[in-house]
Design a protein around this motif. Structure first.
Motif, PDB file in Angstrom:
ATOM      1  N   VAL A  97      46.518  38.570  39.399  1.00 48.70           N
ATOM      2  CA  VAL A  97      46.680  37.629  40.508  1.00 48.70           C
ATOM      3  C   VAL A  97      46.214  38.310  41.792  1.00 48.70           C
ATOM      4  N   GLY A  98      44.995  37.988  42.203  1.00 52.86           N
ATOM      5  CA  GLY A  98      44.417  38.556  43.419  1.00 52.86           C
ATOM      6  C   GLY A  98      44.361  37.529  44.529  1.00 52.86           C
ATOM      7  N   ASP A  99      43.519  37.783  45.521  1.00 48.86           N
ATOM      8  CA  ASP A  99      43.440  36.899  46.688  1.00 48.86           C
ATOM      9  C   ASP A  99      43.071  35.468  46.317  1.00 48.86           C
ATOM     10  N   ILE A 100      42.094  35.333  45.420  1.00 52.27           N
ATOM     11  CA  ILE A 100      41.647  33.995  45.043  1.00 52.27           C
ATOM     12  C   ILE A 100      42.781  33.235  44.353  1.00 52.27           C
ATOM     13  N   GLU A 101      43.491  33.918  43.483  1.00 55.60           N
ATOM     14  CA  GLU A 101      44.593  33.277  42.758  1.00 55.60           C
ATOM     15  C   GLU A 101      45.717  32.888  43.733  1.00 55.60           C
ATOM     16  N   LYS A 102      45.954  33.738  44.730  1.00 53.77           N
ATOM     17  CA  LYS A 102      46.992  33.414  45.713  1.00 53.77           C
ATOM     18  C   LYS A 102      46.613  32.166  46.515  1.00 53.77           C
ATOM     19  N   LYS A 103      45.318  32.025  46.813  1.00 51.72           N
ATOM     20  CA  LYS A 103      44.842  30.822  47.525  1.00 51.72           C
ATOM     21  C   LYS A 103      45.124  29.575  46.697  1.00 51.72           C
ATOM     22  N   VAL A 104      44.930  29.677  45.392  1.00 51.07           N
ATOM     23  CA  VAL A 104      45.188  28.525  44.522  1.00 51.07           C
ATOM     24  C   VAL A 104      46.677  28.187  44.532  1.00 51.07           C
ATOM     25  N   LEU A 105      47.513  29.208  44.463  1.00 49.75           N
ATOM     26  CA  LEU A 105      48.965  28.999  44.536  1.00 49.75           C
ATOM     27  C   LEU A 105      49.325  28.214  45.800  1.00 49.75           C
TER      28      LEU A 105
END
Ligand code: GDP
Ligand code: MG
Length: 291
Positions: A97-105
Motif C-alpha cells: 500500500v503506497g501513495d497511489i493505493e492511499k489515494k484510492v482509499l
C-alpha cells in the motif's frame, strides 16, 4: 431479494486487474499483456451468481500523468470509483500500500473497499503472507483484505463473497447470460491492439490507437476494416515489418480472435496511419472511444 451493483477494479498498472476481471468472468474480455497500461478505458463485465449481479469495471492503471491520455486515464479511474458501489483495490506483495493505493482509499470515501493482494502464487515462502496481511491491516482501514491469485484462480470465491455481501438490494439490470455492454466494434479494436502490443511493446510503447472504419455483416462473413494510428513514421515501418510480415501476422492473429468472438468468418483489413500526438488529440480520443 436480489442484489446488484457496480464494482470498480482499480490499482496501478500491471498489478493484474485485467487478469482478475477475466478470471472472474471466465472469459477473455480485457487485454492481458506483460506491459503496463494496456487497458485504457472502462470495460463492463457482467457476472450473475445466484441472487447477485456484479457489474465489474476494469480501469486504466493509476499512475503519474504526463500526457493528456495519462490525465484522462486517471480521471476515468476516479470517475469509475465515484460511480461504484464497491471498490476492489488490487495490489501485489512487492507493491503493498503506497501513495497511489492511499489515494484510492481516499477517493473511495464511505464505499466498501476491498484490498485484493494479488500474485500470491509468486510468494515462494508462504509464511511471509500472514505478516504482510497483518502489516497492511494495522496501517490501513480496508473493509477486508483478500489474498488472491488471478492467474491461478486462488481466493476468487472469497473475494466474490466479500463483494456480494456489500452490494445494495436491487433488481438485476442485465439478463443472466449477458457478459458485457461494450460495443462489438470496441472489442474488435482491442483485439487488434492486443496483437500489436504482444509483438511490439518495446518499440511502440502505448503508441497505438485502433479505429474500426468499417464493420459490415454479410451473409456468411463479417468485413472489418481498421486503421492503426501511430505517432511516428518509424513506428509505421516497424508495424509493417519486412515485406509486410509484421502487419500480416497481427492481422492473422486478430482475425482468428475476432472469429472466436463473433462466431463467424471474418475478413479483416488493416491500415496504418501516422497521426503525430494522437493521444493529445481530443477528437481522435473520442473516436477511439475514450470520451
Ligand atoms: P493490469 O495492468 O493491472 O490490468 O495487469 P494485467 O492483468 O494486464 O497483468 C499484468 C501482468 O501480471 C501479466 O503478465 C499477468 O500475466 C501478470 N499477472 C496477473 N495476475 C497474476 C497472478 O495472480 N500471478 C502472477 N504470477 N502473475 C499475474
Ligand atoms: Mg489492464
Amino acid at each position: 431479494m436480489t442484489r446488484a451493483g457496480k464494482i470498480a477494479i482499480v490499482g496501478r498498472p500491471n498489478v493484474g486487474k485485467s487478469t482478475l476481471l477475466n478470471a472472474l468472468l471466465g472469459e477473455r474480455l480485457a487485454i492481458v499483456s506483460p506491459k503496463p497500461q494496456t487497458t485504457r478505458d472502462r470495460i463492463l463485465g457482467i457476472l450473475t451468481r445466484g441472487d447477485a449481479q456484479l457489474l465489474l469495471l476494469d480501469t486504466p492503471g493509476l499512475h503519474a500523468p504526463k500526457t493528456r491520455l495519462g490525465h484522462h486515464m486517471n480521471a476515468v479511474s476516479r470517475e469509475t470509483i465515484e460511480g461504484s458501489d464497491v471498490v476492489v483495490l488490487v495490489t501485489e506483495p512487492d507493491v503493498g500500500v503506497g501513495d497511489i493505493e492511499k489515494k484510492v482509499l481516499e477517493a473511495a470515501g464511505d464505499r466498501p473497499i476491498l484490498l485484493a493482494l494479488n500474485k500470491i502464487d509468486r510468494l515462494k515462502d508462504k509464511t511471509k503472507l500472514l505478516p504482510i496481511l497483518q502489516g497492511i491491516g494495522e496501517a490501513h482501514t480496508f473493509t477486508a483484505i483478500v489474498p488472491i491469485s488471478g492467474l491461478r484462480n486462488n481466493g476468487l470465491d472469497r473475494l466474490l463473497k466479500e463483494i456480494e455481501e456489500r452490494l445494495p438490494e436491487a433488481e438485476h439490470p442485465h439478463a443472466k447470460d449477458e457478459l458485457t455492454d461494450r460495443p462489438v466494434r470496441f472489442l474488435i479494436a482491442e483485439l487488434v491492439r492486443e496483437q500489436i502490443l504482444l509483438r511490439a511493446w518495446q518499440e511502440v510503447p502505448h503508441g497505438v490507437a485502433v479505429v474500426i472504419e468499417r464493420f459490415d455483416e454479410e451473409k456468411s462473413l463479417v468485413r472489418i476494416t481498421a486503421t492503426i494510428h501511430v505517432p511516428k513514421e518509424t513506428h509505421k515501418r516497424i508495424l509493417i515489418g519486412k515485406a509486410g510480415s509484421f502487419l500480416s501476422s497481427v492481422g492473422k492473429a486478430a482475425r482468428e480472435e475476432a472469429q472466436k468472438l463473433l462466431g463467424r468468418k471474418v475478413h479483416l483489413e488493416l491500415w496504418i496511419r501516422v497521426t503525430p500526438d494522437w493521444y493529445d488529440k481530443d477528437d481522435l480520443l473520442r473516436e477511439v472511444g475514450y470520451r
